[in-house]
Design a protein around this motif. Structure first.
Motif, PDB file in Angstrom:
ATOM      1  N   VAL A 138      21.482 -14.316 -14.998  1.00  0.00           N
ATOM      2  CA  VAL A 138      20.109 -13.918 -14.803  1.00  0.00           C
ATOM      3  C   VAL A 138      20.665 -12.807 -13.640  1.00  0.00           C
ATOM      4  O   VAL A 138      20.566 -13.616 -12.165  1.00  0.00           O
ATOM      5  N   HIS A 139      20.844 -11.332 -13.522  1.00  0.00           N
ATOM      6  CA  HIS A 139      20.268 -10.147 -12.401  1.00  0.00           C
ATOM      7  C   HIS A 139      19.404 -10.433 -11.778  1.00  0.00           C
ATOM      8  O   HIS A 139      18.656  -9.162 -12.970  1.00  0.00           O
ATOM      9  N   LEU A 140      18.576 -10.278 -10.667  1.00  0.00           N
ATOM     10  CA  LEU A 140      17.220 -10.259 -10.218  1.00  0.00           C
ATOM     11  C   LEU A 140      17.253  -8.821  -9.212  1.00  0.00           C
ATOM     12  O   LEU A 140      17.785  -9.294  -7.720  1.00  0.00           O
ATOM     13  N   PRO A 141      17.658  -7.771  -9.457  1.00  0.00           N
ATOM     14  CA  PRO A 141      18.389  -7.063  -8.533  1.00  0.00           C
ATOM     15  C   PRO A 141      16.727  -6.709  -7.465  1.00  0.00           C
ATOM     16  O   PRO A 141      15.346  -6.354  -7.716  1.00  0.00           O
ATOM     17  N   ALA A 142      17.223  -5.917  -6.112  1.00  0.00           N
ATOM     18  CA  ALA A 142      16.519  -6.017  -5.004  1.00  0.00           C
ATOM     19  C   ALA A 142      16.062  -4.450  -5.803  1.00  0.00           C
ATOM     20  O   ALA A 142      15.825  -3.872  -4.964  1.00  0.00           O
ATOM     21  N   VAL A 143      14.971  -4.257  -6.279  1.00  0.00           N
ATOM     22  CA  VAL A 143      14.043  -3.553  -6.457  1.00  0.00           C
ATOM     23  C   VAL A 143      13.070  -3.269  -5.674  1.00  0.00           C
ATOM     24  O   VAL A 143      11.875  -3.914  -5.823  1.00  0.00           O
ATOM     25  N   PRO A 144      12.608  -2.150  -4.946  1.00  0.00           N
ATOM     26  CA  PRO A 144      10.843  -2.102  -4.536  1.00  0.00           C
ATOM     27  C   PRO A 144       9.723  -2.637  -4.991  1.00  0.00           C
ATOM     28  O   PRO A 144       9.528  -1.716  -6.139  1.00  0.00           O
ATOM     29  N   GLY A 145       8.728  -3.320  -4.416  1.00  0.00           N
ATOM     30  CA  GLY A 145       7.635  -3.414  -5.025  1.00  0.00           C
ATOM     31  C   GLY A 145       8.283  -4.842  -5.959  1.00  0.00           C
ATOM     32  O   GLY A 145       6.846  -5.264  -7.411  1.00  0.00           O
ATOM     33  N   ARG A 146       9.231  -5.205  -6.689  1.00  0.00           N
ATOM     34  CA  ARG A 146       9.280  -5.878  -7.706  1.00  0.00           C
ATOM     35  C   ARG A 146       9.391  -7.721  -7.107  1.00  0.00           C
ATOM     36  O   ARG A 146      10.264  -7.466  -6.418  1.00  0.00           O
ATOM     37  N   HIS A 147       8.932  -8.334  -7.817  1.00  0.00           N
ATOM     38  CA  HIS A 147       9.230  -9.529  -7.539  1.00  0.00           C
ATOM     39  C   HIS A 147       8.853 -10.001  -5.661  1.00  0.00           C
ATOM     40  O   HIS A 147      10.094 -10.032  -5.132  1.00  0.00           O
ATOM     41  N   PRO A 148       7.841  -9.218  -5.411  1.00  0.00           N
ATOM     42  CA  PRO A 148       8.107  -9.684  -3.546  1.00  0.00           C
ATOM     43  C   PRO A 148       8.231 -10.821  -2.903  1.00  0.00           C
ATOM     44  O   PRO A 148       8.248 -10.969  -1.701  1.00  0.00           O
ATOM     45  N   SER A 149       7.325 -12.262  -3.550  1.00  0.00           N
ATOM     46  CA  SER A 149       7.499 -13.462  -3.741  1.00  0.00           C
ATOM     47  C   SER A 149       8.991 -13.781  -3.419  1.00  0.00           C
ATOM     48  O   SER A 149       9.034 -14.568  -2.774  1.00  0.00           O
ATOM     49  N   LEU A 150      10.245 -13.007  -4.120  1.00  0.00           N
ATOM     50  CA  LEU A 150      11.420 -13.303  -4.238  1.00  0.00           C
ATOM     51  C   LEU A 150      12.003 -12.664  -3.314  1.00  0.00           C
ATOM     52  O   LEU A 150      11.859 -13.757  -2.300  1.00  0.00           O
ATOM     53  N   ARG A 151      11.607 -11.942  -3.413  1.00  0.00           N
ATOM     54  CA  ARG A 151      12.050 -10.852  -1.688  1.00  0.00           C
ATOM     55  C   ARG A 151      11.413 -11.865  -0.598  1.00  0.00           C
ATOM     56  O   ARG A 151      12.484 -12.213   0.802  1.00  0.00           O
ATOM     57  N   ALA A 152      10.869 -12.246  -0.552  1.00  0.00           N
ATOM     58  CA  ALA A 152       9.717 -12.702   1.158  1.00  0.00           C
ATOM     59  C   ALA A 152      10.687 -13.560   1.124  1.00  0.00           C
ATOM     60  O   ALA A 152      10.749 -14.539   2.148  1.00  0.00           O
ATOM     61  N   LEU A 153      10.374 -14.844  -0.095  1.00  0.00           N
ATOM     62  CA  LEU A 153      12.054 -16.062  -0.180  1.00  0.00           C
ATOM     63  C   LEU A 153      13.598 -16.322   0.402  1.00  0.00           C
ATOM     64  O   LEU A 153      13.578 -16.824   1.254  1.00  0.00           O
TER      65      LEU A 153
END
Length: 316
Positions: A138-153
């Motif tokens: 499962v690849h979750l790329p760092a796209v701006p505005g996408r999954h902000p909670s995951l990015r913050a974590l």
């Protein structure tokens, strides 16, 4: 009833492990003994996620800053700064034996990359559909505005492991623990399919039935009762549930009861009669018979085997 939380609580075994990895190109790390679900969080720099020979086949994935990768089946794999880089085994150093967090340092003259590499130990006897439906990667790329909670974590986790401020030993394990939930949430959000676990949690028919089963697993559920919870007739409900989840309603009920039984046998010293009652069986004998049919072993033998497994060192 939070079905996802309930499933994860039953599937998780022990505590997750992780290591803050600092590598300077050229470098390559081999992960061929993962006993659970592996994950990688790129904090700085980049790397390439590739399969190892003899394992599952998947296309190499380029990972950049903020990218997250989850290998739910723990397939053998490697991280490398460039294709063809020689690999070394992933062997983190830990402050003391059994410590869940370690560090890896790969010196060199090239570009610096920092990555959090870790694993969750998961219960895999007759896997839950959630694990069955997960792809190898499962690849979750760092796209701006996408999954902000995951990015913050991811940002919080990186700060704790890199700078190790006071209290990091308490905060970091909780962040890694929560990371699995955030990764699965993101995957479920991005997986729009008519069938499978991602569809089941959002389906207006299967979701209330799953909530009923998970809310009262010891109840003597019938297909009619579960169909009523979903607002459908017995036959229509059974067809819809089987099509979306992948197995009939009462087969899933049995699967979930046995999953709960394994957790009780693994994590408690409850007598078999109490375990049987907790999951809806009228006697220890009836429970033991059903358990042996599912796992080809007795509850007592399973309990002894899991006790021995718990003494093994953690994955990664």
């Amino acid at each position: 009833m939070d079905v996802l939380a309930d499933v994860l609580a039953a599937l998780r075994v022990g505590t997750p492990v992780a290591a803050y990895t600092e590598a300077h190109a050229p470098w390559g790390l081999r992960f061929d003994h993962v006993t659970g679900a592996a994950f990688h969080v790129v904090l700085q720099g980049s790397c390439r996620l590739t399969p190892l020979p003899g394992g599952a086949v998947f296309e190499p994935v380029e990972l950049g800053p903020g990218d997250v990768a989850l290998l739910g089946r723990g397939v053998p794999h490697a991280l490398e700064s460039a294709p063809g880089t020689p690999l070394v085994d992933f062997r983190p150093t830990r402050p003391s034996p059994g410590t869940p967090f370690g560090r890896v340092s790969l010196p060199g003259a090239g570009t610096r990359s920092t990555i959090v590499c870790g694993a969750y130990r998961l219960h895999r006897h007759r896997p839950h559909p959630l694990l069955r439906d997960l792809p190898d990667v499962v690849h979750l790329p760092a796209v701006p505005g996408r999954h902000p909670s995951l990015r913050a974590l991811v940002q919080l986790l990186g700060d704790e492991l890199e700078s190790r401020p006071p209290g990091a030993a308490v905060v970091a394990p909780s962040l890694v623990d929560a990371l699995l939930v955030y990764m699965l949430r993101a995957w479920l959000h991005e997986t729009a399919r008519p069938h499978g676990w991602s569809a089941a949690l959002a389906d207006p028919v299967t979701a209330p039935a799953l909530a009923a089963i998970h809310g009262e697993p010891a109840h003597a559920w019938t297909v009619e009762q579960l169909g009523a919870a979903a607002g459908l007739s017995r036959a229509a409900f059974a067809r819809r549930f089987t099509a979306v989840v992948g197995e009939p309603p009462l087969a899933y009920l049995t699967r979930w009861r046995m999953t709960l039984a394994t957790r009780l046998l693994r994590d408690t010293d409850k007598p078999l009669g109490q375990v049987a009652s907790a999951i809806g069986y009228g006697s220890a004998f009836a429970f033991a018979k059903a358990f042996r049919r599912e796992f080809a072993t007795t509850p007592g033998e399973y309990r002894r085997a899991t006790l021995a497994d718990s003494r093994e060192p953690p994955p990664g």
